[in-house]
Enzyme design. Structure first.
Site, PDB file in Angstrom:
ATOM      1  N   LYS A  55      -0.861  -4.792  -3.633  1.00 54.25           N
ATOM      2  CA  LYS A  55      -2.058  -4.168  -3.142  1.00 54.25           C
ATOM      3  C   LYS A  55      -2.125  -2.692  -3.598  1.00 54.25           C
ATOM      4  O   LYS A  55      -1.587  -1.803  -3.213  1.00 54.25           O
ATOM      5  CB  LYS A  55      -2.080  -4.140  -1.680  1.00 54.25           C
ATOM      6  CG  LYS A  55      -3.473  -3.625  -1.166  1.00 54.25           C
ATOM      7  CD  LYS A  55      -3.578  -3.984   0.186  1.00 54.25           C
ATOM      8  CE  LYS A  55      -5.190  -3.589   0.684  1.00 54.25           C
ATOM      9  NZ  LYS A  55      -5.325  -2.121   0.524  1.00 54.25           N
ATOM     10  N   SER A  74       0.937  -1.299   0.007  1.00 50.24           N
ATOM     11  CA  SER A  74      -0.111  -0.130  -0.004  1.00 50.24           C
ATOM     12  C   SER A  74       0.881   1.071   0.269  1.00 50.24           C
ATOM     13  O   SER A  74       1.155   1.685  -0.981  1.00 50.24           O
ATOM     14  CB  SER A  74      -1.019  -0.121   1.185  1.00 50.24           C
ATOM     15  OG  SER A  74      -2.058  -1.004   0.897  1.00 50.24           O
ATOM     16  N   ASP A  88       9.596   6.212 -10.240  1.00 49.88           N
ATOM     17  CA  ASP A  88       9.149   6.956 -11.498  1.00 49.88           C
ATOM     18  C   ASP A  88      10.020   8.232 -11.651  1.00 49.88           C
ATOM     19  O   ASP A  88      10.246   8.517 -12.604  1.00 49.88           O
ATOM     20  CB  ASP A  88       7.726   7.210 -11.288  1.00 49.88           C
ATOM     21  CG  ASP A  88       6.845   6.080 -11.569  1.00 49.88           C
ATOM     22  OD1 ASP A  88       7.412   4.888 -12.002  1.00 49.88           O
ATOM     23  OD2 ASP A  88       5.713   5.975 -11.028  1.00 49.88           O
TER      24      ASP A  88
END
Length: 699
Positions: A494, A468, A479
């Site tokens: 998840k 999470s 990224d």
């Protein structure tokens, strides 16, 4: 730090929606009917997935309920299944009519088969087993079907009970062989009889507990067969089960400090060891460990397999200063008895903390350990992890560290607001995460503060249990190419958001007599990375993958192992500015790490051991011949000896406490002992040692 466009601040089950419910009819309605109505209405109107409750859905629910109803295939016959199958495409109609005919029929069959099973095990365990015969027992339930008739069902019970007795006979024989004095050695007949009596007691206790289980808990199993067909995190909790949700052994901060759950096969496993608790300080108990027995001090151990969760909790909870001993099975199959002194679980220990690490040169690496993404929403002056991490960074910068490692291993997540704030500490400004409901455009969680609190070399450590919020931070750092991600083959995977609905809050005062109804954890959103991809199922793939024990269980751990996980999809990427300072450094660090790991004997042994365990777990048929069983166990023990060096590893890491933390860490002997235990675990952490090397490659 400014955060915009985020309507939901939790990515774990926990937000209570304060809504009300008005019955659509004034007619008399039972508690069960109202419960089904509330569950259905919320599933249809609020769940992320728009699922048609039709015959196809009914078939899924039927399969799910049947598997959960008799997971080990020890009660139902093929004839029973055929009778229940008349409802296979009628459950959708039952849901809409708010009836429970399938459930009622299953309870009738259960009562009959339950009584027969009691006769089976009592009769079978009344006579000695012959362990010289050559037969096998299939331990993988998925490889067998339902028994054709009562005779086959009884035979299945015989083999199961023989296997349980065999394991105890083997353990006693091994203990007898290690004794110095043989004159008081038990005869084989005595050992076998004691093992049968032990199994008989376990079965008697288990059947008694199951018979005491209330109808609400049984009905919850049926309702959860419905919710599970939406996704694995949408779950109904009966009033009593709600108390066990995320149950920790410590009660209200007093106990051993861990969370547990019951697996499908009836075993009880550790789902989380609470940082700072007695179990965490003791250092042996880990997430995914299976608890086999519980003893009060040096008292007689009680086997907890197939025991109700709340009964296990009662055995483990206790007053501060008392001892509980857990017999556990580790991921590698080894057994050990773990003594833990119950204590108050200190909240201070669940917060972020940091030290300075060195491993052979004078490069100072700041190490921040973050157990969870905590936030105190009930107290305006309470602590939150975003602010705490900012403070830890400030302390490390004051000590002039050359790089920072942020450790999110086994961090199961927490506050979405905090992960946005925390990620913003390492970038200039920009989006962090996208959150999307079943309709409409995604909402963007964004850092608009141009201040960068730390711009030096950064590594983020994760493993297969990082989930999470941990996956959001790791994904964003990856990224942006702001730092390097190090860890298992992937994180948990998840990518969904749940709200916890207290069903009692839907009811008007006129229906107070129906309360309590329980609660419904409902998946309402998915979150996406800023590049438009999702962490759902795939998780975050680290830049540098290090061998670890989780690779032996890659098909059993994570979201992807669930029956009905939401699919992995993509949305439009956002515009964001890549961190240019790491353009060439990340590739260099990956290459250097690969060279080091390939030459490191301990890493190679970790990889070999994981493959050994993976192959070992594929062998599901076990011999019920004592000699062959002992030979196989001897082979496993001998194979495991080669890998003892993994547990004996010492990294040589030098640890320097922060000057700002000296007073806090030495406030009393108990605190100092906890810090010392933490330091010991750091020095034995080969993955952390490699992370230090990676950060130095980023300089």
């Amino acid at each position: 730090m400014k955060i915009i466009s985020v309507r939901y601040v939790f990515i774990f089950v926990g937000l209570l929606l304060l809504t009300s419910y008005s019955p659509t009819s004034t007619r008399e309605i039972s508690k069960e009917q109202l419960l089904m109505r509330l569950v259905r209405q919320n599933l249809e109107s609020r769940h992320y997935l728009e699922n048609n409750i039709d015959d196809a859905f009914s078939k899924k629910v039927f399969k799910e309920y049947l598997e959960g109803f008799d997971y080990r295939k020890q009660f139902l016959t093929a004839e029973d299944v055929a009778e229940l199958s008349t409802f296979e495409i009628k459950i959708d109609d039952e849901i809409k009519a708010e009836t429970f005919q399938l459930f009622d029929l299953s309870m009738q069959i259960r009562t009959k088969r339950w009584a027969e099973a009691k006769q089976y095990y009592q009769e079978i365990l009344a006579s000695p087993f012959d362990f010289s015969t050559d037969e096998t027992y299939e331990t993988d339930i998925k490889k067998i079907g339902f028994a054709k008739n009562e005779a086959e069902l009884k035979e299945r019970w015989r083999k199961y009970l023989k296997f349980e007795v065999l394991k105890r006979v083997y353990n006693t024989l091994e203990a007898e062989d290690k004794k110095d004095k043989k004159e008081n050695a038990k005869t084989f007949a005595q050992i076998e009889e004691e093992a049968r009596k032990a199994v008989l007691k376990i079965m008697n206790d288990w059947f008694l507990r199951m018979e005491k289980e209330d109808i609400a808990a049984k009905r919850a199993t049926y309702i959860n067969a419905i919710t599970a067909c939406y996704d694995p995190h949408t779950t109904y909790y009966a009033p009593r089960a709600k108390e066990n949700f995320d149950m920790d052994f410590s009660g209200k901060y007093e106990g051993i400090g861990a969370r547990l759950m019951t697996k499908e096969d009836g075993t009880v496993k550790i789902s989380e060891v609470m940082p700072g608790g007695p179990a965490w300080r003791q250092g042996i108990l880990k997430a995914e460990d299976v608890i086999l027995k519980v003893a009060q001090g040096d008292g007689e151990p009680v086997e907890v397999t197939n025991m109700l969760l709340d009964e296990v909790v009662k055995l483990i909870k206790g007053k501060k200063g008392t001892e509980v001993r857990l017999t556990i099975k580790k991921l590698d199959g080894s057994l050990s008895v773990v003594p833990i002194i119950r204590d108050v679980v200190l909240i201070e220990e669940t917060y972020a903390k940091s030290v300075i690490l060195e491993n052979g040169d004078k490069k100072k690496i700041g190490y921040i350990n973050l157990p969870g993404f905590y936030a105190d929403f009930s107290n305006s002056g309470g602590r939150n992890c975003g602010e705490d991490i900012k403070n830890e960074i400030a302390k490390l910068k004051k000590e002039k560290v050359d790089g920072i490692i942020l450790d999110l291993r086994s961090n199961g997540g927490g506050s979405l607001t905090e992960v946005i704030q925390m990620t913003g500490l390492f970038i200039e400004k920009g989006p962090i995460v996208q959150v999307k409901g079943r309709r409409g455009k995604p909402n963007v969680g964004e850092d608009e503060d141009p201040q960068i609190h730390y711009d030096g070399p950064l590594a983020v450590m994760v493993n297969s249990m990082s989930a999470s919020a941990s996956e959001i931070l790791a994904g964003a750092i990856q990224d942006y190419k702001r730092g390097i991600i190090i860890g298992s083959k992937s994180t948990y995977g998840k990518g969904t958001v749940q709200n916890m609905l207290d069903l009692d809050r839907y009811l008007p005062v006129s229906l107070d007599n129906i309360k309590p109804l329980g609660a419904l954890a409902l998946t309402v959103q998915k979150f996406y990375r800023i590049n438009g991809t999702t962490n759902q199922l795939t998780g975050v793939i680290p830049d540098i993958i290090l061998p670890d024990i989780y690779s032996a269980y890659e098909e059993e751990i994570g979201e992807k192992k669930e029956d009905f996980p939401l699919e992995a999809d993509q949305i439009e990427p956002l515009k964001y500015n890549i961190w240019t300072k790491n353009e060439n450094k990340i590739a260099k660090a990956k290459a250097n790490s690969q060279k080091r790991v390939s030459k490191d004997n301990v890493f190679q042994l970790i990889s070999e051991n994981a493959q050994r365990i993976k192959q070992q777990n594929k062998t599901s048929q076990v011999s019920l011949n004592l000699d062959k069983f002992r030979e196989m166990q001897k082979k496993y023990v001998e194979e495991a000896k080669k890998y003892k060096v993994i547990n004996e590893y010492e990294s040589g890491i030098t640890i320097t406490p922060l000057k700002a933390d000296f007073e806090r860490d030495n406030i009393d002997s108990t605190t100092k002992a906890r810090i010392d235990n933490w330091y010991k675990s750091i020095k034995k952490d080969i993955h952390l040692n490699e992370a230090i090397n990676v950060v130095k490659d980023l300089m």
